[in-house]
Structures are given as C-alpha cells and as structure tokens.
Write a protein that holds these residues in place. Sequence first.
Motif, PDB file in Angstrom:
ATOM      1  N   VAL A  92       0.628  -0.915  -0.263  1.00  0.00           N
ATOM      2  CA  VAL A  92       0.276   0.512  -0.132  1.00  0.00           C
ATOM      3  C   VAL A  92       1.351   1.150  -0.419  1.00  0.00           C
ATOM      4  N   SER A  93       0.036   2.769  -0.227  1.00  0.00           N
ATOM      5  CA  SER A  93       1.067   3.704  -0.340  1.00  0.00           C
ATOM      6  C   SER A  93      -0.174   4.400   0.058  1.00  0.00           C
ATOM      7  N   CYS A  94       1.045   5.864   0.386  1.00  0.00           N
ATOM      8  CA  CYS A  94       0.399   7.183   0.312  1.00  0.00           C
ATOM      9  C   CYS A  94      -0.931   7.412   0.199  1.00  0.00           C
ATOM     10  N   SER A  95      -1.202   7.620   2.120  1.00  0.00           N
ATOM     11  CA  SER A  95      -1.916   7.619   2.679  1.00  0.00           C
ATOM     12  C   SER A  95      -2.698   8.790   3.461  1.00  0.00           C
ATOM     13  N   ASN A  96      -3.448   9.764   2.474  1.00  0.00           N
ATOM     14  CA  ASN A  96      -3.488  11.006   3.071  1.00  0.00           C
ATOM     15  C   ASN A  96      -5.306  11.384   3.480  1.00  0.00           C
ATOM     16  N   TRP A  97      -5.367  11.887   4.283  1.00  0.00           N
ATOM     17  CA  TRP A  97      -6.934  12.042   5.334  1.00  0.00           C
ATOM     18  C   TRP A  97      -7.769  13.371   4.459  1.00  0.00           C
ATOM     19  N   GLY A  98      -6.915  13.732   3.500  1.00  0.00           N
ATOM     20  CA  GLY A  98      -7.964  14.660   2.565  1.00  0.00           C
ATOM     21  C   GLY A  98      -8.757  13.719   1.284  1.00  0.00           C
ATOM     22  N   TRP A  99      -7.814  12.883   0.912  1.00  0.00           N
ATOM     23  CA  TRP A  99      -8.217  11.814  -0.564  1.00  0.00           C
ATOM     24  C   TRP A  99      -8.997  11.046   0.243  1.00  0.00           C
ATOM     25  N   GLY A 100      -9.535  10.406   1.767  1.00  0.00           N
ATOM     26  CA  GLY A 100      -9.568   9.476   2.205  1.00  0.00           C
ATOM     27  C   GLY A 100      -9.156   8.095   1.980  1.00  0.00           C
TER      28      GLY A 100
ATOM     29  N   VAL B 292      -8.668   0.572   1.893  1.00  0.00           N
ATOM     30  CA  VAL B 292      -7.686  -0.511   1.314  1.00  0.00           C
ATOM     31  C   VAL B 292      -7.478  -1.371   3.078  1.00  0.00           C
ATOM     32  N   TYR B 293      -7.102  -0.433   4.082  1.00  0.00           N
ATOM     33  CA  TYR B 293      -6.863  -1.154   5.111  1.00  0.00           C
ATOM     34  C   TYR B 293      -7.824  -2.406   5.499  1.00  0.00           C
ATOM     35  N   ASP B 294      -9.049  -1.810   5.598  1.00  0.00           N
ATOM     36  CA  ASP B 294     -10.128  -2.520   6.228  1.00  0.00           C
ATOM     37  C   ASP B 294     -10.826  -3.322   5.405  1.00  0.00           C
ATOM     38  N   ALA B 295     -10.476  -3.743   3.638  1.00  0.00           N
ATOM     39  CA  ALA B 295     -10.268  -4.607   3.028  1.00  0.00           C
ATOM     40  C   ALA B 295      -9.005  -5.831   3.425  1.00  0.00           C
ATOM     41  N   LEU B 296      -7.840  -4.660   3.627  1.00  0.00           N
ATOM     42  CA  LEU B 296      -6.888  -5.759   3.343  1.00  0.00           C
ATOM     43  C   LEU B 296      -6.587  -6.584   4.921  1.00  0.00           C
ATOM     44  N   SER B 297      -7.833  -6.339   5.621  1.00  0.00           N
ATOM     45  CA  SER B 297      -7.513  -7.217   6.920  1.00  0.00           C
ATOM     46  C   SER B 297      -8.317  -8.368   6.562  1.00  0.00           C
ATOM     47  N   ARG B 298      -9.613  -8.542   5.668  1.00  0.00           N
ATOM     48  CA  ARG B 298     -10.179  -9.753   5.295  1.00  0.00           C
ATOM     49  C   ARG B 298      -9.611 -10.443   4.580  1.00  0.00           C
ATOM     50  N   TYR B 299      -8.416 -10.841   4.143  1.00  0.00           N
ATOM     51  CA  TYR B 299      -7.417 -11.645   3.644  1.00  0.00           C
ATOM     52  C   TYR B 299      -5.887 -11.995   4.333  1.00  0.00           C
ATOM     53  N   ASN B 300      -6.061 -13.793   4.291  1.00  0.00           N
ATOM     54  CA  ASN B 300      -5.140 -13.808   5.061  1.00  0.00           C
ATOM     55  C   ASN B 300      -4.036 -13.573   4.704  1.00  0.00           C
ATOM     56  N   LEU B 301      -2.976 -12.581   4.693  1.00  0.00           N
ATOM     57  CA  LEU B 301      -1.660 -12.657   4.530  1.00  0.00           C
ATOM     58  C   LEU B 301      -0.792 -12.737   5.419  1.00  0.00           C
ATOM     59  N   ASP B 302       0.596 -13.287   4.734  1.00  0.00           N
ATOM     60  CA  ASP B 302       1.698 -13.135   5.545  1.00  0.00           C
ATOM     61  C   ASP B 302       1.854 -12.149   5.752  1.00  0.00           C
ATOM     62  N   PHE B 303       2.145 -10.522   5.166  1.00  0.00           N
ATOM     63  CA  PHE B 303       2.672  -9.636   5.508  1.00  0.00           C
ATOM     64  C   PHE B 303       1.943  -8.649   4.702  1.00  0.00           C
TER      65      PHE B 303
ATOM     66  N   ALA C   4      -3.152  11.087  15.630  1.00  0.00           N
ATOM     67  CA  ALA C   4      -4.035  10.703  15.805  1.00  0.00           C
ATOM     68  C   ALA C   4      -5.181  10.391  15.605  1.00  0.00           C
ATOM     69  N   LEU C   5      -5.518  11.741  14.741  1.00  0.00           N
ATOM     70  CA  LEU C   5      -6.827  12.085  14.050  1.00  0.00           C
ATOM     71  C   LEU C   5      -7.021  10.763  12.537  1.00  0.00           C
ATOM     72  N   TYR C   6      -5.361  10.304  12.247  1.00  0.00           N
ATOM     73  CA  TYR C   6      -5.802   9.147  11.145  1.00  0.00           C
ATOM     74  C   TYR C   6      -5.913   8.533  11.817  1.00  0.00           C
ATOM     75  N   ARG C   7      -5.895   8.153  12.785  1.00  0.00           N
ATOM     76  CA  ARG C   7      -5.872   6.608  13.638  1.00  0.00           C
ATOM     77  C   ARG C   7      -7.421   6.416  13.437  1.00  0.00           C
ATOM     78  N   THR C   8      -8.426   8.121  14.006  1.00  0.00           N
ATOM     79  CA  THR C   8     -10.157   7.810  13.993  1.00  0.00           C
ATOM     80  C   THR C   8     -10.594   6.868  12.236  1.00  0.00           C
ATOM     81  N   ASP C   9     -10.155   6.712  11.566  1.00  0.00           N
ATOM     82  CA  ASP C   9     -10.403   6.353  10.596  1.00  0.00           C
ATOM     83  C   ASP C   9     -10.689   5.050  10.633  1.00  0.00           C
ATOM     84  N   MET C  10     -11.749   4.752  10.836  1.00  0.00           N
ATOM     85  CA  MET C  10     -12.263   3.455  10.640  1.00  0.00           C
ATOM     86  C   MET C  10     -11.896   2.202  10.319  1.00  0.00           C
ATOM     87  N   GLY C  11     -11.471   2.412   8.702  1.00  0.00           N
ATOM     88  CA  GLY C  11     -10.356   1.929   7.887  1.00  0.00           C
ATOM     89  C   GLY C  11      -9.260   1.433   8.424  1.00  0.00           C
ATOM     90  N   LEU C  12      -8.647   2.384   9.398  1.00  0.00           N
ATOM     91  CA  LEU C  12      -7.485   1.951   9.763  1.00  0.00           C
ATOM     92  C   LEU C  12      -7.392   1.068  10.879  1.00  0.00           C
TER      93      LEU C  12
END
Length: 97
Positions: free
Chosen positions: A20-28, A32-43, A87-95
Amino acid sequence: RFRVPHAAAEPLTELRYAAVSCSNWGWGNFNVYDALSRYNLDFWMHLGDAIYEYDQEHYPSMAEAVRSGLDPPHELISLADYRKRHALYRTDMGLQA
C-alpha cells in the motif's frame, strides 16, 4: 491476522502479501486497510507517505478533498503537530480494521 513464518529450512510454497502507499486524510484513502484485513496475508508493506505534513490549503486542495477536518489545519512543524495528525488518522475506521 498474520502468520508466523516457516522455519528457514522449510521450503516456501506460497507467499501472500500486499503493498500500500500514500495515505492522505483529505483524499480519504484508508478503506484499503479495512479490505486487506479480510485477506489471509503473510505480511503487508507500506511504501510511501503514511502522514502528510501539508496544511489544509494544499494536497489535496479544499475543492478536491473528499473529507474535511484536518487537525491541525496548519503545516506540521512540531512533534505535537505530528502527534495530533497521527491521532486524527487513527480515528479512521479503515485504519482500525
């Protein structure tokens, strides 16, 4: 949800990862982090910026932003500024997935 690596002598038959790359609050772009949490990833790897230092008048501009509320609204300068933005970024449900 990550797995413990195989022993060094054990052959690796499959490797599942995401980049993943370039996470910006304004772009929302945190869903993708929420989506990735549903996959069985090694890393997963984060390539690029995780927090942007810009003020709310820059990238993205206020006209381009899909959400508002950038905190602090000015360019990040101090450690306290970076902590507030983090702290603001961490309020996002996807993160939080």
